[in-house]
Design an enzyme around this catalytic site. Structure first.
Site, PDB file in Angstrom:
ATOM      1  N   TYR A 134      13.531  31.410   5.359  1.00 59.61           N
ATOM      2  CA  TYR A 134      12.311  32.096   5.789  1.00 59.61           C
ATOM      3  C   TYR A 134      12.326  32.362   7.286  1.00 59.61           C
ATOM      4  O   TYR A 134      12.655  31.473   8.082  1.00 59.61           O
ATOM      5  CB  TYR A 134      11.082  31.238   5.472  1.00 59.61           C
ATOM      6  CG  TYR A 134      10.712  31.226   4.004  1.00 59.61           C
ATOM      7  CD1 TYR A 134      10.352  32.393   3.349  1.00 59.61           C
ATOM      8  CD2 TYR A 134      10.702  30.031   3.293  1.00 59.61           C
ATOM      9  CE1 TYR A 134       9.996  32.369   2.010  1.00 59.61           C
ATOM     10  CE2 TYR A 134      10.344  30.001   1.960  1.00 59.61           C
ATOM     11  CZ  TYR A 134       9.994  31.188   1.323  1.00 59.61           C
ATOM     12  OH  TYR A 134       9.639  31.158   0.006  1.00 59.61           O
ATOM     13  N   LYS A 149       0.850  -1.206   0.000  1.00 60.72           N
ATOM     14  CA  LYS A 149       0.000   0.000   0.000  1.00 60.72           C
ATOM     15  C   LYS A 149       0.883   1.252   0.000  1.00 60.72           C
ATOM     16  O   LYS A 149       2.084   1.180   0.276  1.00 60.72           O
ATOM     17  CB  LYS A 149      -0.898  -0.015   1.240  1.00 60.72           C
ATOM     18  CG  LYS A 149      -0.141   0.092   2.567  1.00 60.72           C
ATOM     19  CD  LYS A 149      -1.065  -0.129   3.759  1.00 60.72           C
ATOM     20  CE  LYS A 149      -0.289  -0.045   5.066  1.00 60.72           C
ATOM     21  NZ  LYS A 149      -1.114  -0.445   6.218  1.00 60.72           N
ATOM     22  N   ARG A 188     -10.921   0.505  15.206  1.00 65.41           N
ATOM     23  CA  ARG A 188     -10.825   1.162  13.900  1.00 65.41           C
ATOM     24  C   ARG A 188     -11.746   0.369  12.980  1.00 65.41           C
ATOM     25  O   ARG A 188     -12.870   0.084  13.358  1.00 65.41           O
ATOM     26  CB  ARG A 188      -9.352   1.182  13.469  1.00 65.41           C
ATOM     27  CG  ARG A 188      -8.988   2.339  12.574  1.00 65.41           C
ATOM     28  CD  ARG A 188      -7.503   2.356  12.223  1.00 65.41           C
ATOM     29  NE  ARG A 188      -7.059   1.124  11.578  1.00 65.41           N
ATOM     30  CZ  ARG A 188      -5.826   0.928  11.122  1.00 65.41           C
ATOM     31  NH1 ARG A 188      -4.907   1.866  11.246  1.00 65.41           N
ATOM     32  NH2 ARG A 188      -5.492  -0.203  10.544  1.00 65.41           N
ATOM     33  N   MET A 215       9.780  24.823   0.471  1.00 66.32           N
ATOM     34  CA  MET A 215       9.042  23.867  -0.361  1.00 66.32           C
ATOM     35  C   MET A 215       9.981  23.070  -1.281  1.00 66.32           C
ATOM     36  O   MET A 215       9.869  21.851  -1.398  1.00 66.32           O
ATOM     37  CB  MET A 215       7.993  24.599  -1.198  1.00 66.32           C
ATOM     38  CG  MET A 215       7.121  23.648  -1.999  1.00 66.32           C
ATOM     39  SD  MET A 215       5.895  24.497  -2.997  1.00 66.32           S
ATOM     40  CE  MET A 215       4.692  24.961  -1.777  1.00 66.32           C
TER      41      MET A 215
HETATM   42  C1  LIG Z   1      -0.443  -1.452   6.849  1.00 66.23           C
HETATM   43  C2  LIG Z   1      -1.067  -2.678   7.379  1.00 66.23           C
HETATM   44  C3  LIG Z   1      -0.282  -3.840   7.581  1.00 66.23           C
HETATM   45  C4  LIG Z   1       1.218  -3.837   7.437  1.00 66.23           C
HETATM   46  O1  LIG Z   1       1.786  -3.324   8.621  1.00 66.23           O
HETATM   47  P1  LIG Z   1       3.363  -3.271   8.823  1.00 66.23           P
HETATM   48  O2  LIG Z   1       3.509  -2.835  10.223  1.00 66.23           O
HETATM   49  O3  LIG Z   1       3.890  -2.278   7.851  1.00 66.23           O
HETATM   50  O4  LIG Z   1       3.894  -4.629   8.563  1.00 66.23           O
HETATM   51  C5  LIG Z   1      -0.937  -4.994   7.982  1.00 66.23           C
HETATM   52  N1  LIG Z   1      -2.276  -5.029   8.172  1.00 66.23           N
HETATM   53  C6  LIG Z   1      -3.049  -3.934   8.003  1.00 66.23           C
HETATM   54  C7  LIG Z   1      -4.514  -4.047   8.244  1.00 66.23           C
HETATM   55  C8  LIG Z   1      -2.481  -2.728   7.604  1.00 66.23           C
HETATM   56  O5  LIG Z   1      -3.248  -1.656   7.444  1.00 66.23           O
END
Ligand SMILES: *Cc1c(COP(=O)(O)O)cnc(C)c1O
Length: 380
Positions: A273, A42, A141, A321
């Site tokens: 800045y 992801k 969650r 930036m």
């Molecule tokens: C991102 C995620 C993982 C992977 O977690 P890591 O700590 O990067 O190994 C596993 N399960 C879910 C549901 C996630 O959102």
């Protein structure tokens, strides 16, 4: 180190395919042959490039990949990833149902109502859609808080959708001062047992990501683990009395930026800045062609470090930036067009995402996934 022009980008990351493959093998070896490893790609593989990382993992024989969204899954399929199942951990919304079918994605489902949505989708498409039901075992969650009995009733009602997995996610797997992981596992196990007792066979049970793998919480491994951070070379530091780490993983990414200019400032000059840095003496400074729009955290202003000519040196003034100013008083070796290292190893010095995170007041995941699209990815 400063191979001028070798990569003609102001700021770029070098990603080692071989290191990602080694990290994947380390996870594979730790969990053993009976446990599948889903490679979590992801967020563009935590900044490493989802398609390239997916190719490496598939080349290593990975049968499962995991992404957050339908869009991420569809992009992998469009990029030619067909040899692996793709679990969409963030699930899907109604308007994404057709894409789930079209791209052969496997959604996590977070409510009993959504099992019915999958069932309708499966009936309408004439395809048996597999899904993994996510249990909220205490993270609060995504995931259903329904009881075993309620889940069984929903299953009886949905003959077209196929439940292939039951999953949950730990909130505190690296924290050995907290009872939360044990409590989450007990909750999850109770649901699994209720289904098992009713004769439901679920091919995959999965609860563990990097920390639960890395610290050997074997009771949470079941038939599949979801590894992200470890593939990119990291396991979070533990709290409390943790067992030794099982994984031998190393960062796979080096982040470079080129100097746009090198110049001398007299004592008492202001930098950047807000004039938040004033030179305490005459200094040589370098101006890097990368800033917070590339992913250098603004919080590193006057705090962060980079590696220049093999030595750690300070970020001066505020990160802009597109530009970041650094101290080059220690060297005359660098000129415009030369490179410094923002993440990685140069000479005797190493900067990793966990070190940067500490200074920036965040976590390594946040550092890696913030390296922006403007930063070119180069694969070696
Ligand atoms: C991102 C995620 C993982 C992977 O977690 P890591 O700590 O990067 O190994 C596993 N399960 C879910 C549901 C996630 O959102």
């Amino acid at each position: 180190m400063n191979s001028i022009g070798a990569n003609p980008y102001r700021s770029y990351v070098l990603v080692s395919r071989e290191q990602i493959a080694r990290n994947y093998r380390s996870v594979r070896a730790a969990v053993g042959a009976g446990v599948e490893v889903a490679g979590v790609v992801k967020a563009d593989a935590y900044g490493h490039g989802a398609l390239e990382v997916a190719r490496v993992l598939c080349g290593e024989g990975a049968r499962w990949l995991a992404v957050s969204s339908v869009d991420e899954g569809a992009q992998l399929r469009a990029g030619g990833i067909h040899g692996a199942r793709i679990l969409v951990m963030g699930g899907f919304l109604a308007y994404e149902g057709d894409a789930v079918v079209e791209f052969d994605l496997t959604p996590a489902v977070h409510s009993l109502a959504q099992i019915r949505d999958v069932d309708r989708l499966a009936a309408a498409s004439g395809k048996g859609i597999h899904y993994h039901l996510k249990i909220d075992s205490g993270m609060g969650r995504l995931g259903t808080r329904a009881s075993g009995g309620e889940i069984l009733a929903a299953l009886a009602d949905t003959p077209h959708a196929r439940m292939e997995g039951l999953m949950t996610h730990f909130a505190s797997a690296a924290d050995y001062t907290s009872p939360q992981t044990a409590a989450q596992l007990a909750y999850f196990d109770e649901i699994c047992e209720a289904l098992h007792a009713a004769g439901i066979r679920v091919p995959h049970l999965h609860t563990s990501s990097t920390n639960a793998i890395g610290y050997g919480r074997t009771e949470g491994w079941h038939t599949l683990v979801r590894a992200g951070h470890a593939l990119y070379g990291y396991v979070s530091p533990a709290r409390g009395d943790a067992p030794p780490r099982l994984l031998d993983v190393k960062p796979a990414l080096t982040w470079k930026a080129k100097l746009m200019a090198v110049k001398e400032l007299p004592e008492g000059a202001l930098v950047g800045y807000g004039g938040s840095f004033r030179t305490p003496r005459a200094m040589r400074i370098g101006i890097l062609g990368a800033g917070y729009a590339d992913g250098i955290f603004h919080r590193l202003s006057n705090r962060g470090k980079v590696i220049a000519d093999g030595k750690l040196t300070a970020i001066l003034g505020t990160v802009s930036m597109d530009l970041t100013t650094i101290d080059l008083s220690h060297t005359t070796a660098l000129a415009a067009g030369d490179e410094v290292t923002l993440l990685g190893t140069e000479g005797e010095c190493t900067l990793d995402a966990q070190q940067l995170a500490k200074v920036a007041g965040t976590i390594s995941y946040n550092i890696l996934s913030s390296i922006s699209a403007r930063v070119r990815r180069v694969y070696v």
